[in-house]
Design a protein around this motif. Structure first.
Motif, PDB file in Angstrom:
ATOM      1  N   MET A   1      -0.738   8.361  10.897  1.00 28.53           N
ATOM      2  CA  MET A   1      -1.673   7.268  10.663  1.00 28.53           C
ATOM      3  C   MET A   1      -1.862   7.301   9.247  1.00 28.53           C
ATOM      4  N   VAL A   2      -1.863   6.192   8.506  1.00 28.89           N
ATOM      5  CA  VAL A   2      -1.923   6.117   7.044  1.00 28.89           C
ATOM      6  C   VAL A   2      -3.593   5.743   6.635  1.00 28.89           C
ATOM      7  N   LYS A   3      -3.976   6.427   5.831  1.00 30.86           N
ATOM      8  CA  LYS A   3      -5.729   6.241   5.594  1.00 30.86           C
ATOM      9  C   LYS A   3      -5.731   4.816   4.641  1.00 30.86           C
ATOM     10  N   HIS A   4      -6.478   4.098   4.959  1.00 28.44           N
ATOM     11  CA  HIS A   4      -7.069   2.722   3.932  1.00 28.44           C
ATOM     12  C   HIS A   4      -7.320   3.527   2.591  1.00 28.44           C
ATOM     13  N   THR A   5      -6.710   3.445   1.429  1.00 28.28           N
ATOM     14  CA  THR A   5      -7.123   4.090   0.233  1.00 28.28           C
ATOM     15  C   THR A   5      -7.594   3.229  -0.743  1.00 28.28           C
ATOM     16  N   ASP A   6      -7.803   1.913  -0.570  1.00 30.01           N
ATOM     17  CA  ASP A   6      -8.046   0.915  -1.586  1.00 30.01           C
ATOM     18  C   ASP A   6      -9.699   0.652  -1.238  1.00 30.01           C
ATOM     19  N   ARG A   7     -10.498   1.371  -2.144  1.00 27.74           N
ATOM     20  CA  ARG A   7     -11.781   1.167  -1.855  1.00 27.74           C
ATOM     21  C   ARG A   7     -12.571   0.206  -2.766  1.00 27.74           C
ATOM     22  N   ARG A   8     -11.598  -0.530  -3.486  1.00 26.10           N
ATOM     23  CA  ARG A   8     -12.297  -1.407  -4.438  1.00 26.10           C
ATOM     24  C   ARG A   8     -12.712  -2.766  -3.732  1.00 26.10           C
ATOM     25  N   LEU A   9     -13.446  -3.691  -4.313  1.00 29.28           N
ATOM     26  CA  LEU A   9     -14.174  -4.822  -3.685  1.00 29.28           C
ATOM     27  C   LEU A   9     -12.768  -5.910  -3.561  1.00 29.28           C
ATOM     28  N   THR A  28     -13.848  12.540  -8.147  1.00 27.98           N
ATOM     29  CA  THR A  28     -13.582  13.481  -6.976  1.00 27.98           C
ATOM     30  C   THR A  28     -12.992  12.700  -5.890  1.00 27.98           C
ATOM     31  N   GLU A  29     -13.612  11.823  -5.521  1.00 25.33           N
ATOM     32  CA  GLU A  29     -13.345  10.977  -4.192  1.00 25.33           C
ATOM     33  C   GLU A  29     -11.990  10.536  -4.231  1.00 25.33           C
ATOM     34  N   ILE A  30     -11.571   9.616  -5.434  1.00 26.87           N
ATOM     35  CA  ILE A  30     -10.285   9.253  -5.875  1.00 26.87           C
ATOM     36  C   ILE A  30      -9.199  10.218  -5.667  1.00 26.87           C
ATOM     37  N   PHE A  31      -9.620  11.422  -6.335  1.00 22.81           N
ATOM     38  CA  PHE A  31      -8.416  12.767  -6.272  1.00 22.81           C
ATOM     39  C   PHE A  31      -8.271  12.956  -4.812  1.00 22.81           C
ATOM     40  N   GLU A  32      -9.441  13.192  -4.026  1.00 19.67           N
ATOM     41  CA  GLU A  32      -9.181  13.436  -2.753  1.00 19.67           C
ATOM     42  C   GLU A  32      -8.051  12.611  -2.024  1.00 19.67           C
ATOM     43  N   ILE A  33      -8.574  11.312  -2.068  1.00 24.83           N
ATOM     44  CA  ILE A  33      -7.823  10.359  -1.615  1.00 24.83           C
ATOM     45  C   ILE A  33      -6.262  10.597  -1.857  1.00 24.83           C
ATOM     46  N   ASP A  34      -5.823  10.572  -3.249  1.00 27.43           N
ATOM     47  CA  ASP A  34      -4.615  10.668  -3.706  1.00 27.43           C
ATOM     48  C   ASP A  34      -4.086  12.000  -3.237  1.00 27.43           C
ATOM     49  N   ARG A  35      -4.722  13.162  -3.392  1.00 35.08           N
ATOM     50  CA  ARG A  35      -4.133  14.264  -2.749  1.00 35.08           C
ATOM     51  C   ARG A  35      -3.777  14.492  -1.316  1.00 35.08           C
TER      52      ARG A  35
END
Length: 120
Positions: A1-9, A28-35
């Motif tokens: 399952m792939v997480k939805h990473t695009d949190r932009r509007l 930090t949130e962006i780093f965690e998503i990428d990691r």
């Protein structure tokens, strides 16, 4: 399952302030998503390489092909296992990585420079 990473509007920003707010997302949130995405990709690649190495090793052991081909398959399987171990080490390093902290910079003091005198 792939997480939805695009949190932009989904609506594009129309003013400079909206654009700045969008760009100043929590690092930090962006780093965690990428990691987490990278960890998932490394895990997937490692599993695929391991499965391929096992298949090659089994075919080599069964001696389905001539001896030279079986030896090449066994050798390639060992190489793939080593690549998998390297990926496993990288996977562990990425998993343990924490976001970098920005170094605090002191404001620079203006320095006086000597200027050449112009000839009169």
């Amino acid at each position: 399952m792939v997480k939805h990473t695009d949190r932009r509007l989904s609506i594009h920003p129309k003013t400079p302030n909206q654009l700045l707010n969008l760009l100043e997302a929590d690092d930090t949130e962006i780093f965690e998503i990428d990691r987490s995405n990278l960890v998932l990709q490394l895990r997937t690649i490692r599993r695929a390489i391991n499965e391929s190495a096992e298949e090659m090793e089994m075919v080599a052991i069964e001696r389905v092909f001539v001896k030279s081909v079986s030896q090449t398959l066994a050798r390639t399987a060992r190489k793939l296992y080593r690549v998998s171990e390297d990926l496993n080490a990288l996977h562990r390093m990425v998993e343990q990585t924490r976001p970098p902290t920005a170094p605090a910079r002191s404001p620079r003091k203006p320095t006086m420079r000597n200027r050449r005198k112009t000839p009169s």
